[in-house]
Design a protein around this motif. Structure first.
Motif, mmCIF file in Angstrom:
data_model
loop_
_atom_site.group_PDB
_atom_site.id
_atom_site.type_symbol
_atom_site.label_atom_id
_atom_site.label_comp_id
_atom_site.label_asym_id
_atom_site.label_seq_id
_atom_site.Cartn_x
_atom_site.Cartn_y
_atom_site.Cartn_z
ATOM 1 N N VAL A 100 0.866 -1.173 0.000
ATOM 2 C CA VAL A 100 0.000 0.000 0.000
ATOM 3 C C VAL A 100 0.905 1.225 0.000
ATOM 4 N N HIS A 101 0.800 2.047 -1.039
ATOM 5 C CA HIS A 101 1.611 3.257 -1.146
ATOM 6 C C HIS A 101 0.711 4.482 -1.053
ATOM 7 N N ASN A 102 0.938 5.304 -0.055
ATOM 8 C CA ASN A 102 0.188 6.557 0.075
ATOM 9 C C ASN A 102 -1.319 6.314 -0.022
ATOM 10 N N VAL A 108 -6.332 -10.810 -3.591
ATOM 11 C CA VAL A 108 -5.440 -9.665 -3.383
ATOM 12 C C VAL A 108 -4.861 -9.732 -1.983
ATOM 13 N N VAL A 109 -3.528 -9.683 -1.889
ATOM 14 C CA VAL A 109 -2.853 -9.579 -0.600
ATOM 15 C C VAL A 109 -2.157 -8.221 -0.574
ATOM 16 N N ALA A 110 -2.596 -7.335 0.308
ATOM 17 C CA ALA A 110 -2.057 -5.978 0.397
ATOM 18 C C ALA A 110 -1.322 -5.804 1.723
ATOM 19 N N ALA A 111 -0.081 -5.360 1.657
ATOM 20 C CA ALA A 111 0.754 -5.211 2.850
ATOM 21 C C ALA A 111 0.997 -3.729 3.133
ATOM 22 N N ALA A 112 0.771 -3.339 4.391
ATOM 23 C CA ALA A 112 0.943 -1.942 4.786
ATOM 24 C C ALA A 112 1.765 -1.851 6.062
ATOM 25 N N ALA A 120 -9.616 1.079 13.334
ATOM 26 C CA ALA A 120 -9.855 2.329 14.058
ATOM 27 C C ALA A 120 -8.894 2.446 15.228
ATOM 28 N N GLY A 121 -8.415 3.661 15.444
ATOM 29 C CA GLY A 121 -7.496 3.895 16.549
ATOM 30 C C GLY A 121 -6.446 4.913 16.165
ATOM 31 N N PRO A 122 -5.575 5.265 17.095
ATOM 32 C CA PRO A 122 -4.528 6.244 16.810
ATOM 33 C C PRO A 122 -3.624 5.787 15.667
ATOM 34 N N GLY A 123 -3.373 6.676 14.731
ATOM 35 C CA GLY A 123 -2.470 6.367 13.631
ATOM 36 C C GLY A 123 -3.068 5.522 12.530
ATOM 37 N N SER A 124 -4.356 5.212 12.592
ATOM 38 C CA SER A 124 -4.970 4.381 11.556
ATOM 39 C C SER A 124 -5.149 5.186 10.274
ATOM 40 N N GLN A 125 -5.269 4.460 9.154
ATOM 41 C CA GLN A 125 -5.392 5.115 7.864
ATOM 42 C C GLN A 125 -6.612 4.591 7.121
ATOM 43 N N VAL A 126 -7.088 5.377 6.171
ATOM 44 C CA VAL A 126 -8.242 4.991 5.364
ATOM 45 C C VAL A 126 -7.800 4.001 4.298
ATOM 46 N N ASP A 127 -8.596 2.980 4.067
ATOM 47 C CA ASP A 127 -8.301 1.986 3.048
ATOM 48 C C ASP A 127 -8.979 2.383 1.737
ATOM 49 N N LEU A 149 -2.848 -6.874 5.230
ATOM 50 C CA LEU A 149 -1.853 -7.147 6.271
ATOM 51 C C LEU A 149 -1.312 -5.809 6.740
ATOM 52 N N GLU A 150 -1.416 -5.541 8.027
ATOM 53 C CA GLU A 150 -1.080 -4.202 8.521
ATOM 54 C C GLU A 150 -0.047 -4.248 9.634
ATOM 55 N N ASN A 151 0.443 -3.052 9.983
ATOM 56 C CA ASN A 151 1.430 -2.879 11.064
ATOM 57 C C ASN A 151 2.741 -3.633 10.806
ATOM 58 N N LEU A 152 3.108 -3.737 9.527
ATOM 59 C CA LEU A 152 4.292 -4.529 9.183
ATOM 60 C C LEU A 152 5.598 -3.771 9.386
#
Length: 223
Positions: A106-108, A147-151, A157-164, A187-190
Motif C-alpha cells: 500500500v503506497h500513500n 489480493v494480498v495488500a501489505a501496509a 480504528a485507533g490512533p495512527g490508523s489510515q483509510v483503506d 496485512l497491517e502494522n508490518l
C-alpha cells in the motif's frame, strides 16, 4: 480423481501479479508466495504466469497508446497496433488465467505507481469493458481474484490508523472488466513491533488456508 479431472486440474492457470519493488525484502511478495504455495497444495499442479511489475515496471500510457486504445480495431494503423502491444500482452495473461493472485504494498493510501500503470494498460474501452448508457460493462469472463495488500501502518480504528482506499478501488477496477470475485486480505502494522508482524502472518496463514480449501471444494464440485 478420474484421468479427465486430473488433466483439467493440471491445466489450471494462475496469474501472479507482484507489484512491490523491494524484492526479497517485500512483505507482500512473501505473502503472495505463501498464498501460492497453499493454492498449489489444495488445487494440485498450477501453470503459473508471473507478472513482476516491481522488477519490470510498465511504462505509463503515453499519447500514442491512449489514442490507439480509443481507435476502433479495424481502423488502427500498424503503429497504433504496436503502441498497444504491451497492453495486449497483459490483457492476454488475464484472459489465460483461471485464477488471479495480486500481491501489492500500500503506497500513500492506495496502489503503487507500477500497479496503477498496469491497470491503465489492461482497463481498456472496447477491449476489457464497454461504455454503455447504464455504465461500464466488463468483457472478461469472471474468475477469482485474490489480493494480498501489505501496509506498514494500521487500517483499523485507533490512533495512527489510515483509510483503506486500495480495497474498494481494486474491486471497482476488476469489476469494471467483469472480474467480480475479488477478495482482499489487508496485512497491517508490518513496520511495527515483531508481535504485530507475527499477528499478520497468522492472519495470512488462516486466510490462505480457508481460501484454498474453498476453491478446492468448488473445483471438486464441478468435476
Amino acid at each position: 480423481m478420474s484421468a479427465r479431472a486430473a488433466s483439467r486440474e493440471a491445466s489450471r492457470t494462475l496469474l501472479h501479479v507482484a507489484a512491490s519493488s523491494r524484492g526479497g525484502a517485500s512483505h507482500s511478495r512473501a505473502a503472495g508466495h505463501h498464498v501460492l504455495a497453499r493454492l498449489q497444495q489444495a488445487l494440485g499442479p498450477l501453470r503459473v504466469l508471473d507478472c513482476d511489475l516491481g522488477a519490470m515496471p510498465p511504462p505509463h500510457p503515453d499519447a500514442r497508446m491512449v489514442e490507439a486504445s480509443l481507435t476502433p480495431a479495424q481502423a488502427r494503423s500498424p503503429a497504433a497496433e504496436a503502441a498497444l502491444a504491451a497492453s495486449e500482452q497483459w490483457i492476454g495473461q488475464l484472459e489465460a488465467a483461471d485464477l488471479v493472485l495480486l500481491s501489492t504494498p500500500v503506497h500513500n493510501f492506495t496502489v503503487p505507481s507500477a500497479l496503477k500503470a498496469w491497470i491503465d494498460h489492461v482497463v481498456r474501452p472496447g477491449r476489457t469493458f464497454l461504455s454503455t448508457p447504464a455504465g461500464k460493462v466488463g468483457l472478461l469472463a469472471d474468475r477469482p481474484v485474490l489480493v494480498v495488500a501489505a501496509a506498514g501502518g494500521a487500517f483499523e480504528a485507533g490512533p495512527g490508523s489510515q483509510v483503506d482506499f486500495l480495497s474498494p478501488y481494486l474491486r471497482a477496477v476488476f469489476g469494471c472488466m467483469g472480474l467480480t470475485q475479488v477478495e482482499v486480505l489487508r496485512l497491517e502494522n508490518l513496520r511495527r513491533e515483531p508481535a504485530a508482524i507475527e499477528a499478520a502472518r497468522a492472519r495470512l496463514d488462516d486466510w490462505s488456508a480457508a481460501v484454498a480449501a474453498r476453491l478446492a471444494a468448488g473445483a471438486a464440485g464441478r468435476d
